[in-house]
Scaffold this motif. Structure first.
Motif, mmCIF file in Angstrom:
data_model
loop_
_atom_site.group_PDB
_atom_site.id
_atom_site.type_symbol
_atom_site.label_atom_id
_atom_site.label_comp_id
_atom_site.label_asym_id
_atom_site.label_seq_id
_atom_site.Cartn_x
_atom_site.Cartn_y
_atom_site.Cartn_z
ATOM 1 N N ARG A 99 5.670 -1.415 9.712
ATOM 2 C CA ARG A 99 4.465 -2.112 10.168
ATOM 3 C C ARG A 99 3.969 -1.472 11.461
ATOM 4 N NH1 ARG A 99 6.303 -8.474 9.442
ATOM 5 N NH2 ARG A 99 6.607 -8.422 7.170
ATOM 6 N N GLN B 79 -7.395 -1.456 1.935
ATOM 7 C CA GLN B 79 -6.396 -2.333 1.326
ATOM 8 C C GLN B 79 -5.716 -1.657 0.142
ATOM 9 O OE1 GLN B 79 -5.340 -5.061 2.660
ATOM 10 N NE2 GLN B 79 -6.896 -5.045 4.271
ATOM 11 N N ARG B 80 -6.491 -0.932 -0.681
ATOM 12 C CA ARG B 80 -5.905 -0.226 -1.826
ATOM 13 C C ARG B 80 -4.950 0.879 -1.357
ATOM 14 N NH1 ARG B 80 -11.261 -0.602 -3.671
ATOM 15 N NH2 ARG B 80 -11.654 1.614 -3.261
ATOM 16 N N ALA C 208 -3.415 1.133 1.620
ATOM 17 C CA ALA C 208 -2.271 0.588 2.361
ATOM 18 C C ALA C 208 -1.274 -0.128 1.451
ATOM 19 C CB ALA C 208 -2.767 -0.361 3.449
ATOM 20 N N SER C 209 -1.768 -0.677 0.322
ATOM 21 C CA SER C 209 -0.900 -1.448 -0.574
ATOM 22 C C SER C 209 -0.151 -0.573 -1.574
ATOM 23 C CB SER C 209 -1.729 -2.489 -1.327
ATOM 24 O OG SER C 209 -2.658 -1.841 -2.198
ATOM 25 N N ALA D 53 -1.760 0.999 -4.080
ATOM 26 C CA ALA D 53 -2.471 0.940 -5.356
ATOM 27 C C ALA D 53 -3.335 2.161 -5.621
ATOM 28 C CB ALA D 53 -3.344 -0.321 -5.403
ATOM 29 N N SER E 155 -2.198 6.814 -1.558
ATOM 30 C CA SER E 155 -1.528 5.808 -0.722
ATOM 31 C C SER E 155 -0.375 6.383 0.092
ATOM 32 C CB SER E 155 -1.023 4.650 -1.581
ATOM 33 O OG SER E 155 -2.098 3.865 -2.038
ATOM 34 N N ARG F 16 -0.315 6.292 4.150
ATOM 35 C CA ARG F 16 0.651 5.519 4.932
ATOM 36 C C ARG F 16 1.482 6.408 5.860
ATOM 37 N NH1 ARG F 16 3.098 1.297 0.530
ATOM 38 N NH2 ARG F 16 3.282 3.218 -0.672
#
Length: 249
Positions: free
Chosen positions: A124, A147-148, A150-151, A153, A157, A161
């Motif tokens: 985090r 959001q996609r 970071a998640s 998906a 990604s 990250r």
């Protein structure tokens, strides 16, 4: 009415998602206030170097306590900084050493740095909260793309990250280096010189964080975010066109 609602919404969003600079405003205050108060009480009131350092250190500690009381919630990082300040002040009173008073500021920087690095280890990254509003800029499409990514998906990604974590690592390492410079300077540089030089060390660390973090991390993340917005727009199904029904007479 609509304009006022929009302004209220934007100000609410800024409070929830502060910028990188907003996150460091308390740290900047803790630089300017002690520096000014040190020279004020030392030159204007004729206090000793040690006494001037003590009084200039009390103000940041009091500000941290006030922030915790005002927010009415536990802030782990602010609490750690407060503990570092209080313990260092007590040790300085016991030893009466002004150089220890200067070295304690390195303890504050290292506390923030370790907090940032631990947040990366926990998955985090702390600095994301300040970086995200700068990249998203309140755009709903970019928010959804973030959001996609970071998640996990999205196709990009993993790379996204890694960059997100790298931004916090850059800041953590820069502040740790600033801590080392402060401690070394506290015991090798004249006290009156180190009072203002310590602030220069902090400013340099922040510049390194912005420049290196921006070049190595922010720019690539911005490109990945734009590509994900475009990919999301391409995959979105076209809305059916509704034709008006002919009315037979």
């Amino acid at each position: 009415m609509t304009k006022n609602a929009g302004n209220h919404s934007r100000s609410k969003q800024l409070k929830q998602n502060p910028s990188v600079l907003d996150n460091f405003k308390p740290l900047l205050v803790d630089v300017a206030v002690p520096l000014g108060s040190y020279y004020l009480v030392k030159d204007a009131f004729g206090l000793s170097t040690f006494a001037a350092l003590v009084w200039s250190s009390v103000l940041p500690a009091a500000r941290t306590v006030w922030s915790l009381v005002k927010e009415r919630r536990t802030n782990a990082l602010a609490g750690l900084i407060l503990v570092v300040n209080v313990v260092s002040l007590l040790l300085s009173f016991v030893s009466g050493d002004p150089r220890l008073m200067l070295a304690k500021d390195g303890g504050v920087s290292s506390t923030i740095a370790l907090g940032i690095l631990v947040s990366v280890w926990r998955g985090r990254p702390m600095m994301t909260a300040g970086m995200k509003p700068f990249l998203v800029k309140g755009d709903t499409a970019k928010e959804a793309a973030w959001q996609r990514l970071a998640s996990g998906a999205a196709a990009r990604s993993a790379a996204f990250r890694r960059k997100e974590s790298a931004f916090s690592v850059v800041w953590g390492v820069a502040l740790l280096a600033e801590c080392v410079a402060r401690v070394v300077g506290a015991y090798t540089v004249p006290v009156d010189t180190m009072v203002w030089l310590g602030s220069v060390f902090l400013v340099v660390a922040m510049v390194i964080g912005f420049v290196v973090g921006g070049g190595l991390v922010v720019a690539p993340m911005e490109r990945m975010l734009a590509a994900e917005v475009e990919a999301g727009a391409t995959e979105r199904p076209a809305r059916p066109v509704q034709c008006a029904r002919a009315v037979a007479i």
